[in-house]
Design an enzyme around this catalytic site. Structure first.
Site, PDB file in Angstrom:
ATOM      1  N   ASP A  22       1.837  55.063  26.002  1.00  0.00           N
ATOM      2  CA  ASP A  22       0.725  56.006  25.841  1.00  0.00           C
ATOM      3  C   ASP A  22       0.819  56.756  24.514  1.00  0.00           C
ATOM      4  OD1 ASP A  22      -1.592  57.276  26.567  1.00  0.00           O
ATOM      5  OD2 ASP A  22      -0.637  58.703  27.927  1.00  0.00           O
ATOM      6  N   HIS A  39      -3.601  51.606  18.097  1.00  0.00           N
ATOM      7  CA  HIS A  39      -3.332  50.431  18.940  1.00  0.00           C
ATOM      8  C   HIS A  39      -2.676  49.330  18.105  1.00  0.00           C
ATOM      9  CE1 HIS A  39      -5.393  52.448  22.097  1.00  0.00           C
ATOM     10  NE2 HIS A  39      -6.615  52.297  21.619  1.00  0.00           N
ATOM     11  N   LEU A 133      14.284  37.019  29.377  1.00  0.00           N
ATOM     12  CA  LEU A 133      13.490  38.186  29.769  1.00  0.00           C
ATOM     13  C   LEU A 133      12.120  37.791  30.323  1.00  0.00           C
ATOM     14  CD1 LEU A 133      13.026  41.359  29.573  1.00  0.00           C
ATOM     15  CD2 LEU A 133      12.014  40.906  27.343  1.00  0.00           C
TER      16      LEU A 133
HETATM   17  C1  IPE Z   1      -2.450  54.830  31.018  1.00  0.00           C
HETATM   18  O1  IPE Z   1      -2.801  55.543  29.893  1.00  0.00           O
HETATM   19  C2  IPE Z   1      -2.789  53.395  30.836  1.00  0.00           C
HETATM   20  C3  IPE Z   1      -2.080  52.714  29.776  1.00  0.00           C
HETATM   21  C4  IPE Z   1      -1.121  53.160  29.027  1.00  0.00           C
HETATM   22  C5  IPE Z   1      -2.476  51.366  29.578  1.00  0.00           C
HETATM   23  P1  IPE Z   1      -4.148  56.395  29.810  1.00  0.00           P
HETATM   24  O2  IPE Z   1      -4.127  57.055  28.497  1.00  0.00           O
HETATM   25  O3  IPE Z   1      -5.308  55.549  30.127  1.00  0.00           O
HETATM   26  O4  IPE Z   1      -3.933  57.433  31.005  1.00  0.00           O
HETATM   27  P2  IPE Z   1      -4.647  58.824  31.283  1.00  0.00           P
HETATM   28  O5  IPE Z   1      -6.112  58.560  31.301  1.00  0.00           O
HETATM   29  O6  IPE Z   1      -4.283  59.746  30.174  1.00  0.00           O
HETATM   30  O7  IPE Z   1      -4.090  59.281  32.593  1.00  0.00           O
HETATM   31  C1  IPE Z   2      -2.287  54.037  25.178  1.00  0.00           C
HETATM   32  O1  IPE Z   2      -2.752  54.916  24.213  1.00  0.00           O
HETATM   33  C2  IPE Z   2      -2.937  52.676  25.106  1.00  0.00           C
HETATM   34  C3  IPE Z   2      -3.981  52.440  26.118  1.00  0.00           C
HETATM   35  C4  IPE Z   2      -4.283  53.224  27.104  1.00  0.00           C
HETATM   36  C5  IPE Z   2      -4.711  51.225  25.998  1.00  0.00           C
HETATM   37  P1  IPE Z   2      -4.092  55.741  24.404  1.00  0.00           P
HETATM   38  O2  IPE Z   2      -5.213  54.932  23.853  1.00  0.00           O
HETATM   39  O3  IPE Z   2      -4.252  56.193  25.790  1.00  0.00           O
HETATM   40  O4  IPE Z   2      -3.816  56.969  23.449  1.00  0.00           O
HETATM   41  P2  IPE Z   2      -4.085  58.497  23.780  1.00  0.00           P
HETATM   42  O5  IPE Z   2      -3.390  58.792  25.061  1.00  0.00           O
HETATM   43  O6  IPE Z   2      -5.554  58.680  23.856  1.00  0.00           O
HETATM   44  O7  IPE Z   2      -3.457  59.203  22.631  1.00  0.00           O
HETATM   45 MG    MG Z   3      -3.578  57.823  26.809  1.00  0.00          MG
END
Ligand code: IPE
Ligand code: IPE
Ligand code: MG
Length: 253
Positions: A22, A39, A133
């Protein structure tokens, strides 16, 4: 001062590590960039962490890459992410094979565009013979989707007489989950300073040790992973028993 790597007790490694990757979007925005840039940079972290896990002998690594809820993000981000994920997985196949890594997938694949489904299926098949793995990508995954799906399939099998409802137990439930071939994760890591599970492996995390770090995913590297493993190794996992019981078990082994 010993290197972080050398502080890891190789005889007590978790078999399975699960990671909620995240913070990509916020990391990019902080740098005045588009979320997609985060990303893209996150892919480098994936490579680094996969390599780190393979090099110390972790058997299963589950990466939460895209949740069913993430489909509700702006279309441009969804499209960009999908293209990036599929393209990366496709390109990584030769390296996965070179490193004996087997790619697995959990999630609602029916929600993915056909080109993505085909590309992923191909990558899974091309790495199926690898014995090192297991890299499990949670893609279009959510735990509630998984559990609803499991319940539906159990009901179908009860109706057709394949299973006896009286005989349903925890093993049965486990056999109907998307993770039926994998042990539960002993360690779950979430990056970016968020302290929640976000619909990830709700059933399987029952006794996992949870590790949260402020580091955003694009900055997360092997050293951070090793730090999390060392932290895990200092915890006493009691599974409902008392601390004394656990200490006596360790002595008697
Ligand atoms: C959780 O992250 C999903 C992934 C890392 C793929 P999100 O960024 O979507 O989660 P919330 O919305 O903050 O809970
Ligand atoms: C995690 O990073 C990746 C996915 C959920 C696909 P985010 O895109 O949720 O990044 P933040 O949490 O908004 O910073
Ligand atoms: Mg996120």
């Amino acid at each position: 001062m010993k290197q972080v790597f050398e502080q890891i007790d190789r005889s007590r490694l978790p078999k399975h590590i699960a990671i909620i990757m995240d913070g990509n979007g916020r990391w990019a925005e902080e740098k005045g960039q588009e979320r997609l840039y985060g990303h893209f940079q996150g892919v480098e972290s994936v490579r680094n962490i996969v390599e780190g896990c393979a090099s110390i002998g972790i058997q299963y690594l589950t990466l939460y890459a895209f949740s069913t809820e993430n489909w509700d993000r702006p279309q441009q981000e969804v499209d960009g992410l999908m293209a990036l994920l599929v393209d990366t997985i496709h390109k990584e196949v030769p390296d996965l094979n070179k490193n004996n890594i087997r790619l697995r997938m959990i999630g609602d694949m029916s929600m993915l565009p056909t080109f993505a489904q085909e590309a992923l299926q191909e990558a899974i098949e091309k790495t199926a013979q690898n014995t090192g793995l297991n890299l499990i990508m949670a893609l279009s995954y959510s735990s509630r989707w998984e559990l609803a799906n499991a319940i539906k399939n159990i009901a179908i099998d009860v109706k057709s007489g394949k299973i006896n409802p009286e005989a349903i137990n925890q093993n049965t439930v486990q056999q109907y989950l998307a993770t039926k071939d994998f042990p539960d994760p002993e360690l779950m890591i979430r990056t970016s300073g968020e302290y929640r599970i976000s619909n990830f492996l709700l059933y399987q995390l029952a006794y996992s040790e949870l590790y949260f770090t402020e580091t955003c995913w694009p900055d997360f590297r092997k050293e951070n992973l090793y730090q999390a493993i060392i932290d895990f190794q200092h915890r006493e996992r009691r599974f409902g028993k008392t601390g004394n019981q656990i200490k006596n078990e360790i002595v008697s082994v």
